[in-house]
Design a protein around this motif. Structure first.
Motif, PDB file in Angstrom:
ATOM      1  N   GLN A 102      -1.865 -12.309  17.599  1.00  0.00           N
ATOM      2  CA  GLN A 102      -0.557 -13.131  17.907  1.00  0.00           C
ATOM      3  C   GLN A 102       0.049 -13.836  17.522  1.00  0.00           C
ATOM      4  OE1 GLN A 102      -2.316 -14.999  21.650  1.00  0.00           O
ATOM      5  NE2 GLN A 102      -1.318 -13.500  22.765  1.00  0.00           N
ATOM      6  N   GLN A 103      -0.185 -14.414  16.416  1.00  0.00           N
ATOM      7  CA  GLN A 103       1.028 -15.000  15.698  1.00  0.00           C
ATOM      8  C   GLN A 103       1.678 -14.123  14.687  1.00  0.00           C
ATOM      9  OE1 GLN A 103       1.600 -17.688  15.727  1.00  0.00           O
ATOM     10  NE2 GLN A 103       3.495 -18.223  14.302  1.00  0.00           N
ATOM     11  N   ALA A 104       1.058 -13.590  14.342  1.00  0.00           N
ATOM     12  CA  ALA A 104       2.147 -12.376  13.259  1.00  0.00           C
ATOM     13  C   ALA A 104       2.130 -11.477  13.319  1.00  0.00           C
ATOM     14  CB  ALA A 104      -0.120 -11.834  12.871  1.00  0.00           C
ATOM     15  N   VAL A 105       2.145 -11.133  15.163  1.00  0.00           N
ATOM     16  CA  VAL A 105       3.434 -10.559  15.875  1.00  0.00           C
ATOM     17  C   VAL A 105       4.248 -11.267  16.570  1.00  0.00           C
ATOM     18  CG1 VAL A 105       3.106  -9.530  17.955  1.00  0.00           C
ATOM     19  CG2 VAL A 105       1.469  -8.368  17.226  1.00  0.00           C
ATOM     20  N   ARG A 106       4.543 -12.453  16.588  1.00  0.00           N
ATOM     21  CA  ARG A 106       5.245 -13.323  17.277  1.00  0.00           C
ATOM     22  C   ARG A 106       6.593 -12.795  15.792  1.00  0.00           C
ATOM     23  NH1 ARG A 106       3.255 -17.808  19.139  1.00  0.00           N
ATOM     24  NH2 ARG A 106       5.030 -18.547  19.366  1.00  0.00           N
ATOM     25  N   VAL A 107       5.996 -13.589  14.778  1.00  0.00           N
ATOM     26  CA  VAL A 107       6.693 -14.356  14.203  1.00  0.00           C
ATOM     27  C   VAL A 107       7.962 -12.483  13.433  1.00  0.00           C
ATOM     28  CG1 VAL A 107       5.490 -13.678  11.710  1.00  0.00           C
ATOM     29  CG2 VAL A 107       6.946 -15.590  11.367  1.00  0.00           C
ATOM     30  N   PHE A 108       7.382 -11.666  13.984  1.00  0.00           N
ATOM     31  CA  PHE A 108       8.735 -10.729  13.419  1.00  0.00           C
ATOM     32  C   PHE A 108       9.545 -10.448  13.677  1.00  0.00           C
ATOM     33  CE2 PHE A 108       4.564  -7.466  12.651  1.00  0.00           C
ATOM     34  CZ  PHE A 108       4.419  -8.379  11.372  1.00  0.00           C
ATOM     35  N   SER A 128      12.754 -11.788  13.550  1.00  0.00           N
ATOM     36  CA  SER A 128      14.603 -11.317  12.099  1.00  0.00           C
ATOM     37  C   SER A 128      14.629 -10.111  12.635  1.00  0.00           C
ATOM     38  CB  SER A 128      13.548 -11.150  11.019  1.00  0.00           C
ATOM     39  OG  SER A 128      12.101 -10.487  11.224  1.00  0.00           O
ATOM     40  N   LEU A 129      13.690  -9.159  13.429  1.00  0.00           N
ATOM     41  CA  LEU A 129      13.654  -7.972  13.828  1.00  0.00           C
ATOM     42  C   LEU A 129      15.017  -7.516  15.216  1.00  0.00           C
ATOM     43  CD1 LEU A 129      10.479  -7.083  15.149  1.00  0.00           C
ATOM     44  CD2 LEU A 129      11.915  -5.974  13.104  1.00  0.00           C
ATOM     45  N   HIS A 130      14.911  -8.928  16.131  1.00  0.00           N
ATOM     46  CA  HIS A 130      16.082  -8.743  16.549  1.00  0.00           C
ATOM     47  C   HIS A 130      17.473  -9.194  16.128  1.00  0.00           C
ATOM     48  CE1 HIS A 130      14.521  -7.913  20.901  1.00  0.00           C
ATOM     49  NE2 HIS A 130      13.412  -8.296  20.065  1.00  0.00           N
ATOM     50  N   LEU A 131      17.498  -9.910  15.055  1.00  0.00           N
ATOM     51  CA  LEU A 131      18.873 -10.478  14.063  1.00  0.00           C
ATOM     52  C   LEU A 131      18.866  -9.380  13.179  1.00  0.00           C
ATOM     53  CD1 LEU A 131      20.373 -12.356  12.728  1.00  0.00           C
ATOM     54  CD2 LEU A 131      18.567 -12.419  11.118  1.00  0.00           C
ATOM     55  N   ARG A 183      16.927 -15.700  18.742  1.00  0.00           N
ATOM     56  CA  ARG A 183      17.018 -17.499  18.497  1.00  0.00           C
ATOM     57  C   ARG A 183      15.800 -17.542  19.572  1.00  0.00           C
ATOM     58  NH1 ARG A 183      18.677 -21.434  15.757  1.00  0.00           N
ATOM     59  NH2 ARG A 183      20.761 -20.359  15.153  1.00  0.00           N
ATOM     60  N   ALA A 184      16.013 -16.991  20.866  1.00  0.00           N
ATOM     61  CA  ALA A 184      13.835 -17.214  21.702  1.00  0.00           C
ATOM     62  C   ALA A 184      12.949 -17.123  20.593  1.00  0.00           C
ATOM     63  CB  ALA A 184      14.669 -16.691  23.084  1.00  0.00           C
ATOM     64  N   ALA A 185      13.345 -16.139  19.845  1.00  0.00           N
ATOM     65  CA  ALA A 185      11.788 -16.536  19.641  1.00  0.00           C
ATOM     66  C   ALA A 185      11.591 -16.955  18.291  1.00  0.00           C
ATOM     67  CB  ALA A 185      11.841 -14.658  18.955  1.00  0.00           C
ATOM     68  N   GLY A 227      10.653 -19.233   6.803  1.00  0.00           N
ATOM     69  CA  GLY A 227      11.416 -19.381   8.551  1.00  0.00           C
ATOM     70  C   GLY A 227      12.565 -20.614   8.517  1.00  0.00           C
ATOM     71  N   ASN A 228      13.055 -21.227   7.707  1.00  0.00           N
ATOM     72  CA  ASN A 228      14.285 -21.644   7.617  1.00  0.00           C
ATOM     73  C   ASN A 228      15.464 -20.801   7.804  1.00  0.00           C
ATOM     74  OD1 ASN A 228      12.999 -24.456   7.612  1.00  0.00           O
ATOM     75  ND2 ASN A 228      13.301 -24.879   5.952  1.00  0.00           N
ATOM     76  N   GLY A 229      15.079 -19.311   6.614  1.00  0.00           N
ATOM     77  CA  GLY A 229      15.979 -18.639   5.945  1.00  0.00           C
ATOM     78  C   GLY A 229      16.699 -17.473   7.099  1.00  0.00           C
ATOM     79  N   VAL A 230      15.248 -17.186   8.720  1.00  0.00           N
ATOM     80  CA  VAL A 230      16.007 -16.648   8.785  1.00  0.00           C
ATOM     81  C   VAL A 230      16.545 -17.732  10.406  1.00  0.00           C
ATOM     82  CG1 VAL A 230      14.595 -15.282  11.595  1.00  0.00           C
ATOM     83  CG2 VAL A 230      13.742 -15.286   9.028  1.00  0.00           C
ATOM     84  N   ARG A 231      16.225 -18.817  10.168  1.00  0.00           N
ATOM     85  CA  ARG A 231      17.194 -19.177  11.451  1.00  0.00           C
ATOM     86  C   ARG A 231      18.878 -19.750  10.977  1.00  0.00           C
ATOM     87  NH1 ARG A 231      12.106 -22.763  10.356  1.00  0.00           N
ATOM     88  NH2 ARG A 231      10.891 -22.180  12.379  1.00  0.00           N
ATOM     89  N   ALA A 232      18.760 -19.761   9.823  1.00  0.00           N
ATOM     90  CA  ALA A 232      19.880 -20.310   9.053  1.00  0.00           C
ATOM     91  C   ALA A 232      20.932 -19.029   8.856  1.00  0.00           C
ATOM     92  CB  ALA A 232      20.130 -20.316   7.342  1.00  0.00           C
ATOM     93  N   ALA A 233      20.490 -17.824   9.342  1.00  0.00           N
ATOM     94  CA  ALA A 233      20.793 -16.288   8.958  1.00  0.00           C
ATOM     95  C   ALA A 233      21.354 -16.422  11.033  1.00  0.00           C
ATOM     96  CB  ALA A 233      19.810 -15.142   8.905  1.00  0.00           C
ATOM     97  N   ILE A 234      20.155 -16.271  11.625  1.00  0.00           N
ATOM     98  CA  ILE A 234      20.685 -16.172  13.027  1.00  0.00           C
ATOM     99  C   ILE A 234      21.807 -17.373  13.145  1.00  0.00           C
ATOM    100  CG2 ILE A 234      20.305 -17.081  14.992  1.00  0.00           C
ATOM    101  CD1 ILE A 234      17.205 -16.179  14.089  1.00  0.00           C
ATOM    102  N   ALA A 235      21.708 -18.760  12.866  1.00  0.00           N
ATOM    103  CA  ALA A 235      23.300 -19.370  12.814  1.00  0.00           C
ATOM    104  C   ALA A 235      24.406 -18.791  12.045  1.00  0.00           C
ATOM    105  CB  ALA A 235      23.205 -20.673  12.603  1.00  0.00           C
ATOM    106  N   ARG A 236      24.332 -17.872  10.809  1.00  0.00           N
ATOM    107  CA  ARG A 236      25.590 -17.780  10.319  1.00  0.00           C
ATOM    108  C   ARG A 236      26.409 -16.555  11.283  1.00  0.00           C
ATOM    109  NH1 ARG A 236      22.410 -18.109   5.278  1.00  0.00           N
ATOM    110  NH2 ARG A 236      21.888 -16.113   5.309  1.00  0.00           N
TER     111      ARG A 236
END
Length: 207
Positions: free
Chosen positions: A130-136, A139-142, A165-167, A177-186
């Motif tokens: 479940q965690q492996a699926v959720r972590v996708f 970045s997929l939505h980004l 953002r919600a995921a 994880g921090n890289g994905v969050r930063a890319a979303i923020a940009r």
């Protein structure tokens, strides 16, 4: 799963990783050709993780933004096929620090964002299904949001950016994880200041 099956799956991931190395080295045509061959072998009913990983990278190999969108949609569909109880193995991920147009990708069992392409293929670390699926999903939505920005469809981009953002709760507090969050923020900042559009808040989630 038998040792023979595991070896077969590792071989597919290794081949995907080799194509990604070519892609990152600038040989986009050869990367597209190799990924296309693997896609044809996997087929529509093939392993969901393989299809998700391959489609996600194939999107980066496209020259036409509409083709890039089509492959990212295939990646999302494949991720939706990874049901709880199906044990996904590790997948190579896009690095968070890549140039514009290259987004972090689905990753299972990887830590930092600066690792080389294909290093995840064939490795053995496996998180819970479940965690492996959720972590996708962040970045997929980004990726889809970035595709829609290229296609000048800002409303569709906002929908997927909000979903990304919600995921993000599924992401670890590490380099990836921090890289994905930063890319979303940009991308949020970019969309909020698009020429000709008034700044607007982003909904926290969509149904």
């Amino acid at each position: 799963m038998t040792e023979q099956q595991e070896a077969s799956e590792d071989a597919v991931m290794t081949r995907i990783g080799q194509a990604v190395i070519l892609l990152h080295a600038g040989d986009r045509e050869e990367a597209r050709n190799r990924l296309g061959e693997i896609w044809a072998e996997i087929g529509a009913e093939g392993d969901s993780l393989h299809r998700c990983t391959l489609a996600h990278y194939m999107a980066d190999a496209q020259d036409d933004p509409a083709d890039e969108l089509a492959w990212d949609l295939r990646a999302l569909t494949a991720a939706d096929g990874l049901r709880p109880g199906e044990e996904p193995g590790p997948a190579p991920g896009r690095e968070a620090g890549q140039p514009p147009g290259r987004r972090p990708g689905p990753v299972a069992g990887r830590g930092g964002a600066g690792q080389g392409a294909g290093q995840g293929a064939g490795q053995t670390a496996r998180p819970g299904p479940q965690q492996a699926v959720r972590v996708f999903y962040p970045s997929l939505h980004l990726s889809l949001a970035a595709d829609y920005v290229k296609l000048r469809r800002p409303e569709a981009a906002r929908v997927h950016l909000a979903r990304a953002r919600a995921a993000t709760g599924a992401l670890a507090d590490d380099g990836y994880g921090n890289g994905v969050r930063a890319a979303i923020a940009r991308l949020e900042r970019r969309l909020a200041t698009e020429p000709g559009e008034a700044p607007r808040p982003f909904p926290e989630q969509y149904p």
